[in-house]
Design an enzyme around this catalytic site. Sequence first.
Site, PDB file in Angstrom:
ATOM      1  N   ASP A 148      -9.780   5.670  -2.130  1.00  0.00           N
ATOM      2  CA  ASP A 148      -8.650   6.021  -3.041  1.00  0.00           C
ATOM      3  C   ASP A 148      -9.306   6.429  -4.228  1.00  0.00           C
ATOM      4  O   ASP A 148     -10.313   6.746  -4.316  1.00  0.00           O
ATOM      5  CB  ASP A 148      -7.781   4.761  -3.257  1.00  0.00           C
ATOM      6  CG  ASP A 148      -8.505   4.027  -4.444  1.00  0.00           C
ATOM      7  OD1 ASP A 148      -9.550   3.890  -4.165  1.00  0.00           O
ATOM      8  OD2 ASP A 148      -7.712   3.547  -5.441  1.00  0.00           O
TER       9      ASP A 148
ATOM     10  N   TYR B  91      -5.924   6.854   3.882  1.00  0.00           N
ATOM     11  CA  TYR B  91      -6.266   5.645   2.924  1.00  0.00           C
ATOM     12  C   TYR B  91      -5.571   4.274   3.332  1.00  0.00           C
ATOM     13  O   TYR B  91      -6.036   3.478   3.497  1.00  0.00           O
ATOM     14  CB  TYR B  91      -5.641   6.270   1.498  1.00  0.00           C
ATOM     15  CG  TYR B  91      -5.569   4.921   0.756  1.00  0.00           C
ATOM     16  CD1 TYR B  91      -6.685   4.167   0.236  1.00  0.00           C
ATOM     17  CD2 TYR B  91      -4.217   4.326   0.493  1.00  0.00           C
ATOM     18  CE1 TYR B  91      -6.513   3.071  -0.510  1.00  0.00           C
ATOM     19  CE2 TYR B  91      -4.099   3.185  -0.227  1.00  0.00           C
ATOM     20  CZ  TYR B  91      -5.201   2.517  -0.771  1.00  0.00           C
ATOM     21  OH  TYR B  91      -5.167   1.332  -1.307  1.00  0.00           O
TER      22      TYR B  91
ATOM     23  N   GLU C  46       0.819  -1.256  -0.226  1.00  0.00           N
ATOM     24  CA  GLU C  46       0.037   0.203   0.168  1.00  0.00           C
ATOM     25  C   GLU C  46       0.624   1.161   0.058  1.00  0.00           C
ATOM     26  O   GLU C  46       0.491   2.133  -0.728  1.00  0.00           O
ATOM     27  CB  GLU C  46      -0.951  -0.126   1.115  1.00  0.00           C
ATOM     28  CG  GLU C  46      -1.753  -0.998   1.316  1.00  0.00           C
ATOM     29  CD  GLU C  46      -2.803  -1.066   0.076  1.00  0.00           C
ATOM     30  OE1 GLU C  46      -2.986   0.026  -0.584  1.00  0.00           O
ATOM     31  OE2 GLU C  46      -3.263  -2.050  -0.282  1.00  0.00           O
TER      32      GLU C  46
END
Length: 345
Positions: free
Chosen positions: A155, A137, A54
């Site tokens: 996102d 996020y 991520e």
Amino acid sequence: MSVRRHTDSVRGTHRRPADLEALHTAVIDWFAQHERPLPWRKPGTSAWGVLVSEVMSQQTPMSRVAPRWTEWMRKWPTPADLASASTADVLVAWDTLGYPRRALRLQECAQAIVTDHGGNVPHDEEVLLGLPGIGAYTAAAVAGFAFGARTAILDVNIRRVLARAVDGHEHPGNATKTETAWARELLPESPQRSVRWNAGTMELGALVCTSRNPRCDECPLLAPCAWVDAGKPASPERKPKTQAWHGTDRQLRGAIMGLLRISHGTPVRADLLVANTVDFDVDAAALLPEKVQDGIAKVRRLADGERISSLVDDLEADGLLCRQTAEQSGERGSVLTLPQSPSDQ
DNA sequence: AATGCGGGGGA
DNA sequence: TCCCCAGCATT
């Protein structure tokens, strides 16, 4: 199914499809057929692996992340492994993913996990949010994808898909609290379905409902899409232009990253390095091929003293290099030293 | 709310 | 060329 009918239009962006369940199923079924085989999606991937994927994916396309992630996890399979690595090794492994400060924050994150959480990635989204380099996020994504939490992940892809399919128009700027609350209302009830919904909506935004030239003919939501029904209105705002690259500090940082890779024996495209070289004083330049050195010497004549000075402050603050004062180095001007380069160890 | 922050690839 | 990409930190 008519998912579009927003019977209870609260106000602004708060709209809710009449048949939310059908929308969930359409996305989840499409995802089951079109999911990309990304390496961190393989069964058995650790929470740490998810977190790394991520962070690497922040503002970087997944196709570029995949090979870097695989190598990174081979070198540092746990937070403790990364925590004890050298900064130079970390930056070299980051390669050309961009925004190398993310690599520094990721190592700080690993160190915080070791120091404060027994070496285990925290489950709790609020705790994750407190780690270096982890924002709204990424905290939600790790909680959802690593631990199966039912949480709204916002996102750029999910924002665009929801805004188009349900609301009919896109929202400029960063995600607002209103938008987050709206996304939370659209989540499936079950945690398992919510994870598939999040992942599927993201994938749909990445592969079909793209920012430019969306492939609406391949979209499983074509019939109920509010955006299509509205005539595909353009996004209302354009983002401010990103800072220029050529001749700026950013370009020089790219050159230093290139030098760092060369000093570790990693091949670097000579044309890219030369193009990124404005002016700097670093011992590692001696390691460069003669042709590249000539290119550097040429570009150096274009140096902008004031700009370079501010750059050094910036680099030092980011930990990308250490600066010695004139007295320490015995030379005129500042000397730039790569952090923990092989000669320092 | 506005800025700064990499780099690559596609239209 | 311009735009975009599984954003974050700082002001």
